[in-house]
Scaffold this motif. Structure first.
Motif, PDB file in Angstrom:
ATOM      1  N   UNK A 129       0.789  -1.200   0.113  1.00 37.94           N
ATOM      2  CA  UNK A 129      -0.009   0.131  -0.084  1.00 37.94           C
ATOM      3  C   UNK A 129       0.982   1.408   0.082  1.00 37.94           C
ATOM      4  N   UNK A 130       1.937   1.279  -0.582  1.00 41.48           N
ATOM      5  CA  UNK A 130       2.904   2.154  -0.641  1.00 41.48           C
ATOM      6  C   UNK A 130       3.604   2.524  -2.023  1.00 41.48           C
ATOM      7  N   UNK A 131       3.769   1.487  -2.865  1.00 43.98           N
ATOM      8  CA  UNK A 131       4.457   1.929  -4.257  1.00 43.98           C
ATOM      9  C   UNK A 131       3.374   1.180  -5.281  1.00 43.98           C
ATOM     10  N   UNK A 132       3.087   2.010  -6.290  1.00 40.48           N
ATOM     11  CA  UNK A 132       2.304   1.493  -7.288  1.00 40.48           C
ATOM     12  C   UNK A 132       2.911   1.568  -8.604  1.00 40.48           C
ATOM     13  N   UNK A 133       3.530   0.422  -9.089  1.00 37.27           N
ATOM     14  CA  UNK A 133       4.182   0.134 -10.307  1.00 37.27           C
ATOM     15  C   UNK A 133       3.282   0.217 -11.405  1.00 37.27           C
ATOM     16  N   UNK A 134       3.332   0.690 -12.502  1.00 35.91           N
ATOM     17  CA  UNK A 134       2.397   1.019 -13.499  1.00 35.91           C
ATOM     18  C   UNK A 134       2.689  -0.338 -14.317  1.00 35.91           C
ATOM     19  N   UNK A 135       3.467  -1.059 -14.414  1.00 35.21           N
ATOM     20  CA  UNK A 135       3.576  -2.248 -15.338  1.00 35.21           C
ATOM     21  C   UNK A 135       5.005  -3.037 -15.057  1.00 35.21           C
ATOM     22  N   UNK A 136       4.754  -4.490 -14.879  1.00 34.95           N
ATOM     23  CA  UNK A 136       5.727  -5.264 -14.440  1.00 34.95           C
ATOM     24  C   UNK A 136       5.601  -6.618 -15.350  1.00 34.95           C
ATOM     25  N   UNK A 137       6.937  -6.730 -15.982  1.00 36.57           N
ATOM     26  CA  UNK A 137       6.971  -7.916 -16.709  1.00 36.57           C
ATOM     27  C   UNK A 137       7.829  -9.189 -15.959  1.00 36.57           C
ATOM     28  N   UNK A 138       7.255 -10.247 -15.720  1.00 37.86           N
ATOM     29  CA  UNK A 138       7.806 -11.457 -15.252  1.00 37.86           C
ATOM     30  C   UNK A 138       8.663 -11.188 -13.888  1.00 37.86           C
ATOM     31  N   UNK A 139       8.173 -10.047 -13.236  1.00 46.90           N
ATOM     32  CA  UNK A 139       8.992  -9.706 -11.916  1.00 46.90           C
ATOM     33  C   UNK A 139      10.439  -9.332 -12.152  1.00 46.90           C
ATOM     34  N   UNK A 140      10.889  -8.966 -13.563  1.00 50.19           N
ATOM     35  CA  UNK A 140      12.278  -8.707 -13.799  1.00 50.19           C
ATOM     36  C   UNK A 140      12.377  -7.298 -14.494  1.00 50.19           C
ATOM     37  N   UNK A 141      11.291  -6.668 -14.951  1.00 45.86           N
ATOM     38  CA  UNK A 141      11.511  -5.529 -15.634  1.00 45.86           C
ATOM     39  C   UNK A 141      10.168  -4.689 -15.303  1.00 45.86           C
ATOM     40  N   UNK A 142      10.385  -3.469 -14.610  1.00 47.84           N
ATOM     41  CA  UNK A 142       9.315  -2.699 -14.484  1.00 47.84           C
ATOM     42  C   UNK A 142       9.133  -1.422 -15.296  1.00 47.84           C
ATOM     43  N   UNK A 143       8.112  -0.736 -15.538  1.00 47.74           N
ATOM     44  CA  UNK A 143       7.856   0.266 -16.547  1.00 47.74           C
ATOM     45  C   UNK A 143       7.109   1.353 -15.869  1.00 47.74           C
ATOM     46  N   UNK A 144       7.413   2.647 -15.999  1.00 50.74           N
ATOM     47  CA  UNK A 144       6.896   3.672 -15.531  1.00 50.74           C
ATOM     48  C   UNK A 144       6.215   4.540 -16.783  1.00 50.74           C
ATOM     49  N   UNK A 145       5.010   4.782 -16.969  1.00 47.23           N
ATOM     50  CA  UNK A 145       4.296   5.335 -18.116  1.00 47.23           C
ATOM     51  C   UNK A 145       4.083   6.583 -17.801  1.00 47.23           C
TER      52      UNK A 145
END
Length: 163
Positions: free
Chosen positions: A57-73
């Motif tokens: 309930x702290x960070x809201x990641x826009x998108x994640x691929x296979x828990x290896x690559x994260x995206x911020x849009x």
């Protein structure tokens, strides 16, 4: 220790006044047309991937691929430094919880650009110092001064600061 969100990291780089107001429950983003447009862009981009991952309930990641690559849009590159550090903070946050992220990607779907980032040891040191600075802004007794920048005109807090 304060629970610091990605938005708080972003706001620190954009405007410390905005950070302070946001953390003192003065949240004008829901009324902002630009924020609504950004959310629509985010919701309609990259539909195949796992999106909007809320952790602790702290960070809201826009998108994640296979828990290896994260995206911020992001909608525009106008405040790219803040977006970069928000992304690196997410990588750091996950690493602190035992999740190693290979890379982070800043996506600008509207202009069809993307930039990749790694989390370095130097970045981790900067983030630890950054978190202390953010706490000092949050707990300051007075609102920080206006920054009087061209980005102020498109800010959700513009009327508050300039009326």
């Amino acid at each position: 220790m304060t629970r610091i969100s990605g938005n708080m990291v972003n706001y620190y780089f954009v405007c410390q006044r905005k950070l302070w107001l946001f953390c003192h429950e003065l949240k004008f983003e829901d009324e902002s047309e630009r924020v609504r447009l950004g959310k629509i862009l985010d919701e309609n981009s990259y539909n195949r991937n796992e999106k909007h991952i809320m952790l602790d309930n702290v960070v809201n990641i826009d998108m994640i691929e296979s828990w290896k690559v994260i995206h911020e849009i992001k909608k525009t590159k106008s405040i790219e430094k803040s977006a970069e550090w928000q992304l690196k903070y997410y990588m750091y946050y996950l690493k602190q919880r035992g999740i190693e992220i290979e890379k982070g990607i800043l996506d600008y779907p509207k202009i069809k650009e993307r930039f990749e980032f790694q989390l370095t040891k130097e970045d981790e040191t900067k983030i630890r110092n950054l978190l202390k600075k953010i706490e000092s802004v949050i707990y300051a007794k007075q609102t920080p001064h206006k920054i009087n920048s061209k980005i102020c005109k498109s800010c959700a807090y513009f009327e508050y600061c300039y009326s």
